[in-house]
Each structure stands twice: as structure tokens, then as C-alpha cells.
Design an enzyme around this catalytic site. Structure first.
Site, short mmCIF file in Angstrom:
data_model
loop_
_atom_site.label_atom_id
_atom_site.label_comp_id
_atom_site.label_asym_id
_atom_site.label_seq_id
_atom_site.Cartn_x
_atom_site.Cartn_y
_atom_site.Cartn_z
N ASP A 190 0.85 -1.20 0.00
CA ASP A 190 0.00 0.00 0.00
C ASP A 190 0.88 1.24 0.00
O ASP A 190 2.11 1.13 -0.07
CB ASP A 190 -0.97 -0.01 1.20
N HIS A 261 -3.01 3.01 -4.75
CA HIS A 261 -2.31 2.69 -3.49
C HIS A 261 -0.89 2.20 -3.77
O HIS A 261 -0.46 1.19 -3.21
CB HIS A 261 -3.10 1.65 -2.69
N GLU A 339 -10.03 2.45 -5.15
CA GLU A 339 -9.59 3.82 -4.88
C GLU A 339 -8.40 4.24 -5.74
O GLU A 339 -7.37 4.65 -5.22
CB GLU A 339 -9.24 3.97 -3.40
C1 ACM Z 1 -11.02 -0.43 0.89
O1 ACM Z 1 -11.47 -0.36 2.03
N1 ACM Z 1 -10.45 0.62 0.32
C2 ACM Z 1 -11.13 -1.63 0.09
#
Ligand code: ACM
Length: 769
Positions: A190, A261, A339
Site C-alpha cells: 500500500d 495505493h 480507490e
Molecule cells: C477499501 O477499504 N479501500 C477496500
């Protein structure tokens, strides 16, 4: 006739009555109690009638020796009743893991449909053992038939926001095994750290595995701790964890996150970005160390610098997958997909050309292209992908399994498209959300109490039988922004993870919240014995503010699950709340002026509530638009309940949240009042897609001027994430009703998390003086 009928009822209800004495979790499918007990002691033998169960037997011995200080001899022939026999018996349950467990005068007999079932039988046996320090262990005679409801029973752990050592990962796997979960979703990469060793790209861990600091406190942070922080797992450690999990029939699914991410990977190899020469955008983050070049993130949220869909990136990801996949026998690889801001791709000439060359519709099409290309590669290696529900955008990859986190809608859509689904909706499955409405340690926000997890039903009612088969199960997610230590993880997952275990394992018709509540003290007792620090939020004093009769003040209502203890309360506290909790609580307390109240029960922390009383507090309020069902507060009344929230999203239930729309309504004062100023309390938290209002408009009905309109666009005060707007009428003005319109910011501007989508408007309180 009558007598026979009565007898039948008595006989059939007996086992049920007796069963209520057990405290097993998850509740087994069927239990028949018998009378009497038998003893497990140092002379008991483990008899291996089924082959290949040596390892399972040694897990039982490990447990006995750690918990009670003795181990049992393992033999292959039954010789006497003082034995625990492990064997196989075929059962016709489609999902692996069924078992029968019998305790009678011939000893303990555990027969699994497969080896996994034998281990589940042992886990159940372990829960039959009494909570004590030493043997012998007296267990009741009974027979249990048990099998799992869902094939996928998952728990996730984010080791990027905070890193957890191998010892804790093993402990976490033990937790999973104890409650019959079978999947560990290991979130390994991440923005804040890359945690898996990749030998071909050593900088991923030496650079991407560490950050120069971490924000202090709740996002956006009160500062930065400036501590070099990080860590990673070597491939040998990963193999060790995977083996440890496999011995407990737990599948480990790695998550290698893409295309978003990606900050940590980009910090290590800037060529992975579409803009390798641009420094990482650190914005307003309290930052430690250099801001030059690409950096591992030091705060939470979503960041624009994502993987560029270049050949360099695809080669890199394929190399990473080539090293990672052989470490994990799982048939799945989780590729993230959530995201991913599209800003970088929008301004990258390379990406725009790629969109044209491949006839893609837009950047969502490019995300779909990215995921499909990776899926093809992974499928080519004999594995399948799982992705967060954003992978639906722009078209689902042909064989993908969808993990539905932004509610259930993504999962429903995927199931309708005949794709497999794992449900992890935030409102039921995010164990990083707060579990207490009272003061607690910092969490990311939301409110997910134990009973809500317990009440979750993974199969949405609107799916037909064929579609419902695609719901493989569900998963508890543990994002660790606010879990820096293993003990905080324990605190956040227990006991909610046990509630989820019952959702996933027990037959739907066996799920019974009242019975779970009954078992809870014994379940928690067992955690105490293991010295696991769990949350006691279930026993919190529940304090709610409710409307008073005739809109005269507000009422403070207190409830406790501990009926044997009196609730004590006090008002106007300044220095020593506990000492002044003098009054016995008998009925909701009426509050008609500014004051601080406290309440407590024995052995609990006090609940302290400050009431900000003003001319609209407790008055009749109606809204034109309903708030989102994710942030409904206590309805419109929340805006005039006298409670001001300075805790941001960690007290999210004290806000009304509006996604994309306005907060518009009327407050009726019930009589003419002189009012000069109106104040509106909102939240400003861009990282969570929450924006201040574009403007606020007010009109009022009064004796002289009807419907005079006023508007404010700039806030009076910004304190942390709280933002207050004031409308000053210039002089005291007579009015008996106030119409207000708090206008949503609109679309989130570029350069911010959630850019291009509708902003949230969060409103907390309206004041008038
Ligand atoms: C998430 O909680 N962004 C998968």
C-alpha cells in the site's frame, strides 16, 4: 391423544433446553445433550484412526500444554474409554469442513468429512474444556453434527499502515482457526509500506518498506512523530506463515495492490509513475524528512500518483507476481483495484494515447484494461483474481471474483453478471470502525457495534437462487491506520470477529442474537484466560439524546446491559465527574440549559456529555432530504440535540451525512423568539471525501419581515476538521420559524482523494442565539 402430543413436545424440546448451557461459538448446526460428564486427563490417549491426522493431533496437544500444562499420548489403536479418537466419516455437505463430535462413555469421537473437519471438531472440543488453569478437564456428554454455511470465511489484515511481526501474524491465524475461519487475506502492499520481499526489486522493501514518519493522532494529524517506521516479510517468513496457516486449513490470499495505493512501490521505483520526475504530493500532511522525489506516504487516504499503465509497469508487476504467486498455494491473488484516482492518467499524454489506441471509453476503461491484462497474466499461471468492487467500473475482468466493500451493490451487480462475490460491506464488516458510542481509543470512524455484525446477512434478498450461489461468503476487514500494535488489533476484532464467525459458519436459522448474548460472558471469559485484550463496548452504558415532550428541552436516556448494577448520574461537573455521580437513574433526564452531565455504572468508564443549549435546542425540525442511510444520525433531531461533535468521524453517528445532496429543512420555534445569530457546524475532512458546504442560505418567518433571505459562504471558524458558519442578522430579530439550506460542495475537485465524484456534506448541529 393430548398426552402423546405433550410428551412429544417435551422430548423434542429437551435437547434444545440443555443445549442452551453450552457456550460454543460459532454455534454448531445440531447439538444433542446427554447426561453426565467425562474427564480428559493426563492418561487420556489421542487415537488416530484416520490417516494423516498426526499434525492435527499435535495441534490439540499444543493447545492442551499451553493452556492446561499437559500433553496426551498419541496412539493408533483404541484401547479404552479414556481417549479422543480422530477419524473420517463421509458426509454429504458440499462445503468442506463438516464433522461429528460425540462425547459418551466410550470417550470422545471426532469424525471429519475431511482433515479440515477433524480440526474443526477439535476446535469445538477445545471450547467444551472448562476455563481453568490445570486439568483434569470435565466435559459434557453430547453429540454434535456440524458443517459450515459458507465456503469463504475470511479475515483480512492490513500490514502496510502498520506492520505486524510474524509472531503476531501466527497468533492472528490461531484466532481465525479457533473460530472456524478458513481464509486470511493478507494486505501486503500500500501507500505507506511495501511488505513482501521481491528479490528482483530489492528497493521495494529497502526503500518502499519504510517511511520517515507517521501522522500523530486522527487524520489529518496533529503533527508527525518523525520516527523511521516500517518492516517487511522475507520470502522465507512468508513461506513459514503460509505453512502455519495451511496446517490450520487456512488459505492465505496475498493482496498485491494495483493500480492505486502504489506510493511505496513508486518511492522505490519512480519509473512506475506516469510522472517519475515529480515529487510526491505531500499537501498539508505534517511531514517528516525530505519532500524531494518520490516518498512513502506518512498519512492515510488516497493518493494520485498511481501505477502508470506502461510496459515498464506491466513487466514489473508480472515479475512481482512471478515471485509472489509461488509462495502462496491459494488459487486466488487479490490485486486490489480500489480507490485509484484517475488524475495522473488524465494528464498523462501516454495514458491518453493508450486510451485512443485501445478504443477505451475513458480512464475507467483504462482501469478495466489494466485489471484485465493482469487477470490474463494471472489466469495464465493457473490462478484467479479477486478485486475490490471498483473493478466493476469500465467492465469486469472475465473471471474475476469481486470483493464488495462500498456496500453490497457491487457484489449484487457482480453476482448478476455470474461472477463470484465475497461480501465485505463497510457498514457490517469493517472491524476498524468504532464499536462504542462513548469515549474510546481513536478509530477511523463509523459505528459498528457487535449486534450489527451479528445481524449481517451476506446473501442479499434480491438475488435469485442461481445468483445467490455466487456469494461465496464474507470477510472482516482490519485496516490498521489506527492500530499501531497487536493489542489494538485484538481490541478491535474481539468480540466482533466471533459474531462474524457465526454469520459465516452457523446455519442461518440457528443464528440467534439473544442466545449469542447469553453466551457472550463465557466467550469473553475464555479471552480473559488467554490474556487477549478485547473491547467491552457491548457492556457500555448507552447514552442517547432524545426529543422531549412539547419540544421543551431534550432528554438524556441511559441504558445498561448490566441489569444488576444501578446507573448513577450527576450534572454540572467541572473537576471530578466520578465523585459527583450521586443520583440513581430512574428515567430519562430532562435538560433545559447548558450543562455537563455524567453517568456511570460500577466498573465502567463514565459517560460524559456536554450539552450546548441555545434557542433552537430540542425544537421541532423537519428535513426535505433524508440523509444517507450510512450516516443517518438520530434523524433530523441530531441537528438540534444540543450535542456538538468535536471528534470528527470517530463519532460519525453524531452527524447527518449527505452524499451529493443538500441538507435542507425547517426549525419551528413554537413561539416568537428574538434571534440575532445562527451557527451551523459542519465537518471538513477531504481525505474522507467530506467537504464544507458551498454556501448556507437561511430565511425566517417573523412578525415584521417574512422570509428575509441571508447567505453565508465563508466559515467563521475552522478547528481541526470542524468548521462553523455564522449568519449574523445584525440585530435581534423576531421569528418563529427558520428555513435553512446547507448546500453540498458538489463534485470533488482534481488533486484530491475522490476527485470527480460527489462530495459528502456532514452536518452536526445548528445553533441560534
Ligand atoms: C477499501 O477499504 N479501500 C477496500
Amino acid at each position: 391423544m393430548k398426552r402423546i402430543a405433550l410428551l412429544c413436545i417435551l422430548v423434542s424440546s429437551l435437547p434444545v433446553l440443555a443445549q442452551t448451557k453450552l457456550n460454543l461459538v460459532p454455534a454448531p448446526a445440531e447439538v444433542k445433550m446427554d447426561t453426565g460428564n467425562i474427564s480428559i486427563n493426563i492418561n487420556t490417549e489421542i487415537v488416530l484412526e484416520g490417516s494423516g491426522l498426526e499434525n492435527t493431533a499435535s495441534l490439540l496437544n499444543d493447545y492442551l500444554s499451553a493452556s492446561y500444562g499437559f500433553k496426551l499420548k498419541v496412539v493408533t489403536k483404541y484401547s479404552n474409554a479414556n481417549s479422543i479418537t480422530l477419524n473420517f466419516e463421509r458426509s454429504d455437505h458440499a462445503i468442506p469442513g463438516a464433522y461429528n463430535l460425540t462425547v459418551d462413555k466410550k470417550g470422545v469421537y471426532i469424525a471429519g468429512d475431511n482433515a479440515e473437519g477433524v480440526l474443526y471438531g477439535i476446535q469445538t472440543l477445545i471450547q467444551l474444556f472448562p476455563v481453568q488453569k490445570k486439568g483434569p478437564l470435565s466435559i459434557p456428554q453430547l453429540s454434535i453434527t456440524d458443517y459450515p454455511r459458507f465456503a469463504y470465511r475470511g479475515m483480512h489484515l492490513d500490514v502496510c499502515r502498520h506492520f505486524f511481526p510474524v509472531d503476531f501474524i501466527k497468533k492472528y491465524i490461531d484466532y481465525l482457526a479457533a473460530y472456524k475461519f478458513n481464509t486470511f487475506h493478507w494486505h501486503l502492499t500500500d501507500d505507506q509500506g511495501w511488505r513482501i520481499e521481491i528479490k528482483k526489486y530489492p528497493l521495494l522493501t529497502s526503500v518502499g518498506g519504510y517511511r520517515n514518519g507517521t501522522i500523530i493522532g486522527r487524520y489529518p494529524g496533529k503533527g508527525n512523530d518523525s520516527l523511521h517506521y516500517g518492516g517487511f516479510y522475507t520470502q522465507d517468513e512468508i513461506k513459514e506463515v503460509v505453512k502455519y496457516a495451511a496446517d490450520r486449513y487456512i488459505d492465505v490470499i496475498p493482496e498485491i495492490e494495483m493500480p492505486g495505493h502504489a506510493s511505496a512501490a513508486i518511492a522505490a521505483y519512480p519509473q512506475l509513475s506516469c510522472f517519475p520526475d515529480e515529487s510526491t504530493q505531500t499537501g498539508k500532511t505534517p511531514w517528516a524528512g525530505t519532500k524531494e522525489g518520490k516518498q512513502v506516504q506518512q498519512t492515510w487516504g488516497v493518493f494520485e500518483d498511481v501505477f502508470c499503465p506502461s510496459e515498464y509497469t506491466f513487466n514489473f508487476l508480472q515479475d512481482v507476481l512471478d515471485e509472489a504467486m509461488p509462495l502462496f498455494p491459494s488459487k486466488y491473488v487479490h490485486i486490489g483495484g480500489d480507490e485509484c484516482p484517475k488524475e495522473a492518467w488524465k494528464r498523462s499524454p501516454f495514458c491518453q494515447q493508450l486510451i485512443r489506441d485501445n478504443n477505451l471509453k475513458d480512464e475507467h476503461g483504462l482501469q478495466s484494461y489494466f485489471i484485465q491484462r493482469i487477470e490474463k497474466y494471472i489466469n495464465g499461471k493457473g490462478k484467479k483474481i479477486i478485486g475490490w468492487d471498483e473493478i466493476l467500473e469500465g467492465g469486469l475482468a472475465p473471471n474475476a471474483t469481486v470483493m464488495s466493500w462500498r456496500g453490497e451493490e457491487g457484489g449484487i451487480e457482480a453476482a448478476k453478471q455470474n461472477h463470484d462475490v465475497i461480501m465485505t460491506p463497510g457498514t457490517y464488516c469493517y472491524l476498524d470502525h468504532a464499536q462504542s458510542k462513548n469515549e474510546d481509543s481513536v478509530t477511523i470512524g463509523g459505528y459498528l457495534p457487535l449486534e450489527k455484525v451479528y445481524g449481517y446477512e451476506p446473501v442479499p434478498a434480491m438475488l435469485n437462487a442461481g445468483q445467490a450461489k455466487h456469494i461465496l461468503g464474507a470477510q472482516g476487514n482490519v485496516w490498521t491506520e489506527y492500530m499501531a500494535y497487536p493489542s489494538k488489533v485484538d481490541y478491535m476484532i474481539f468480540p466482533r470477529m466471533m459474531a462474524l464467525s457465526e454469520v459465516l459458519w452457523s446455519p442461518k436459522e440457528k443464528r440467534n442474537w439473544k442466545d449469542f448474548e447469553r453466551r457472550l460472558p463465557a466467550i469473553l471469559d475464555r479471552l480473559d484466560k488467554k490474556k487477549v485484550k478485547y473491547s467491552k463496548a457491548y457492556y457500555d452504558l448507552q447514552a442517547t439524546v432524545i426529543p422531549a415532550n412539547n419540544y421543551d428541552g431534550v432528554l438524556w436516556k441511559l441504558e445498561s446491559k448490566i441489569k444488576t448494577e444501578k446507573i448513577k448520574w450527576a450534572n454540572d461537573l467541572h473537576h471530578d465527574p466520578v465523585a459527583k455521580t450521586n443520583y440513581d437513574y430512574t428515567k430519562p433526564i430532562k435538560i433545559t440549559k447548558q450543562a455537563t452531565y455524567s453517568a456511570k455504572i460500577k466498573n465502567s468508564n463514565p459517560v460524559i456529555q456536554e450539552f450546548f443549549f441555545n434557542k433552537v435546542t430540542g425544537k421541532k425540525i423537519t428535513l426535505i432530504n433524508e440523509p444517507s442511510k450510512n450516516y443517518p444520525g438520530d434523524g433530523a433531531f441530531t441537528l438540534v440535540n444540543g450535542v456538538q461533535n468535536d471528534k470528527g468521524l470517530s463519532k460519525g453517528n453524531e452527524f447527518l451525512g449527505f452524499l451529493g445532496n443538500d441538507c435542507e429543512g425547517t426549525i419551528e420555534l413554537g413561539k416568537m423568539e428574538k434571534i440575532r445569530k445562527l451557527r451551523f457546524h459542519c465537518l471538513n475532512q477531504n481525505g474522507s471525501w467530506i467537504y464544507p458546504p458551498k454556501y448556507i442560505e437561511v430565511s425566517y418567518t417573523g412578525s415584521l419581515t417574512a422570509k428575509r433571505l441571508l447567505r453565508v459562504e465563508s466559515p467563521l471558524e475552522i478547528k481541526d476538521g470542524n468548521i462553523i458558519y455564522e449568519i449574523d442578522l445584525g440585530a435581534e430579530t423576531q421569528m418563529n420559524a427558520i428555513n435553512f439550506k446547507i448546500v453540498n460542495y458538489g463534485i470533488i475537485p482534481s488533486g484530491n482523494p475522490g476527485a470527480g465524484t460527489a462530495a459528502w456534506l456532514f452536518v452536526d448541529e445548528i445553533e441560534a442565539e
